[in-house]
Design a protein around this motif. Structure first.
Motif, PDB file in Angstrom:
ATOM      1  N   GLU A  64      -9.929   0.184  -7.273  1.00 48.65           N
ATOM      2  CA  GLU A  64     -10.997  -0.265  -6.384  1.00 48.65           C
ATOM      3  C   GLU A  64     -12.348   0.325  -6.770  1.00 48.65           C
ATOM      4  O   GLU A  64     -13.378  -0.303  -6.543  1.00 48.65           O
ATOM      5  CB  GLU A  64     -10.648   0.049  -4.935  1.00 48.65           C
ATOM      6  N   ASP A  67     -10.333  -8.601  -1.898  1.00 49.71           N
ATOM      7  CA  ASP A  67     -10.335  -7.567  -0.860  1.00 49.71           C
ATOM      8  C   ASP A  67     -11.097  -6.329  -1.308  1.00 49.71           C
ATOM      9  O   ASP A  67     -11.824  -5.715  -0.518  1.00 49.71           O
ATOM     10  CB  ASP A  67      -8.904  -7.191  -0.482  1.00 49.71           C
ATOM     11  N   ALA A  68     -10.956  -5.969  -2.568  1.00 44.88           N
ATOM     12  CA  ALA A  68     -11.682  -4.806  -3.092  1.00 44.88           C
ATOM     13  C   ALA A  68     -13.189  -5.072  -3.111  1.00 44.88           C
ATOM     14  O   ALA A  68     -13.984  -4.181  -2.794  1.00 44.88           O
ATOM     15  CB  ALA A  68     -11.179  -4.464  -4.491  1.00 44.88           C
ATOM     16  N   LYS A 105     -14.782  -7.146  -1.086  1.00 46.13           N
ATOM     17  CA  LYS A 105     -15.210  -7.149   0.313  1.00 46.13           C
ATOM     18  C   LYS A 105     -15.391  -5.720   0.827  1.00 46.13           C
ATOM     19  O   LYS A 105     -16.372  -5.421   1.504  1.00 46.13           O
ATOM     20  CB  LYS A 105     -14.178  -7.903   1.149  1.00 46.13           C
ATOM     21  N   SER A 106     -14.459  -4.850   0.499  1.00 47.11           N
ATOM     22  CA  SER A 106     -14.567  -3.437   0.907  1.00 47.11           C
ATOM     23  C   SER A 106     -15.806  -2.787   0.301  1.00 47.11           C
ATOM     24  O   SER A 106     -16.493  -2.009   0.966  1.00 47.11           O
ATOM     25  CB  SER A 106     -13.326  -2.671   0.483  1.00 47.11           C
ATOM     26  N   LEU A 147     -18.918  -3.927   2.168  1.00 49.90           N
ATOM     27  CA  LEU A 147     -19.034  -3.324   3.498  1.00 49.90           C
ATOM     28  C   LEU A 147     -19.541  -1.886   3.445  1.00 49.90           C
ATOM     29  O   LEU A 147     -20.065  -1.378   4.432  1.00 49.90           O
ATOM     30  CB  LEU A 147     -17.683  -3.366   4.212  1.00 49.90           C
ATOM     31  N   GLU A 148     -19.391  -1.227   2.297  1.00 47.86           N
ATOM     32  CA  GLU A 148     -19.856   0.150   2.152  1.00 47.86           C
ATOM     33  C   GLU A 148     -21.351   0.241   1.874  1.00 47.86           C
ATOM     34  O   GLU A 148     -21.913   1.340   1.896  1.00 47.86           O
ATOM     35  CB  GLU A 148     -19.081   0.846   1.031  1.00 47.86           C
ATOM     36  N   GLU A 182     -20.352  -7.214   8.639  1.00 48.82           N
ATOM     37  CA  GLU A 182     -19.685  -8.458   8.265  1.00 48.82           C
ATOM     38  C   GLU A 182     -20.100  -9.578   9.216  1.00 48.82           C
ATOM     39  O   GLU A 182     -20.167  -9.398  10.423  1.00 48.82           O
ATOM     40  CB  GLU A 182     -18.172  -8.277   8.278  1.00 48.82           C
ATOM     41  N   LYS A 216       0.851  -1.181   0.000  1.00 46.56           N
ATOM     42  CA  LYS A 216       0.000   0.000   0.000  1.00 46.56           C
ATOM     43  C   LYS A 216       0.885   1.228   0.000  1.00 46.56           C
ATOM     44  O   LYS A 216       1.789   1.356   0.800  1.00 46.56           O
ATOM     45  CB  LYS A 216      -0.918   0.016   1.216  1.00 46.56           C
TER      46      LYS A 216
END
Length: 193
Positions: A172, A34-35, A37-38, A41-42, A48, A4
């Motif tokens: 993302e 991961d993108a 999942k993010s 979550l938004e 989760e 990152k």
């Protein structure tokens, strides 16, 4: 391997940029997961849900407990006396590893994110799973929703190059747009395959 980096823009805000080795298929898949999942979550009222992971951890804890029991028993009663207990513990450990394998193959099925969403009296469970074959650039995302209407699934298959630039930076926002499209299609009861 994903790294990152922080980049300054005109407003002096720091945003995180996910950079990966674009030639490593496993790293690409995990970064895209991961993108996704993010992005899930938004969504509004999303929390989760860890029940699927907790099941795997419970099986692993039992296996470690059996191994610890074998170690403690052998320490307390050296080998000739501990032989029957060691045999039982070793057999139990291998059975538990078989159960873990079946659990990951048939229960998890590659699911990497589970979200619960409550809107008043209506509750939904969202599951995201993905697939990317070795030496293939096609990333397939499956989004499943379970609610009072039943179970619905939508999927999309695209090249991972649609989400990653030549330097290995994951876009993302493009992944989030695809997730939103699938999410909205499932909320509108449309089925995509």
């Amino acid at each position: 391997m994903a790294t990152k980096a922080k980049k300054d823009d005109k407003n002096e805000k720091e945003i995180e940029i996910l950079k990966i080795n674009k030639w490593d298929g496993s790293a690409v898949k995990h970064a895209l997961d991961d993108a996704v999942k993010s992005a899930l979550l938004e969504k509004p009222n999303s929390v989760e849900n860890f029940n699927l992971i907790d099941g795997r951890l419970f099986i692993c804890t039992l296996a470690v407990g059996v191994a610890a029991l074998a170690l403690a028993w052998d320490y307390q009663y050296p080998f000739p006396q501990s032989k029957p207990v060691l045999i039982a513990c070793v057999a139990s450990y291998f059975v538990l590893m078989g159960v873990l394998t079946l659990y990951t193959m048939f229960r998890e099925k590659g699911t990497f994110a589970v979200m619960s969403q409550k809107d008043g009296s209506n509750s939904k469970t969202w599951q995201a799973s993905s697939e990317m074959k070795k030496f293939d650039d096609k990333y397939t995302l499956y989004l499943t929703v379970k609610d009072s209407k039943g179970v619905r699934e939508a999927s999309i298959t695209k090249s991972c190059a649609n989400y990653i630039d030549v330097n290995g930076v994951v876009f993302e926002n493009l992944v989030a747009n695809e997730v939103s499209r699938l999410y909205n299609s499932l909320n509108n009861d449309k089925k995509e395959k």
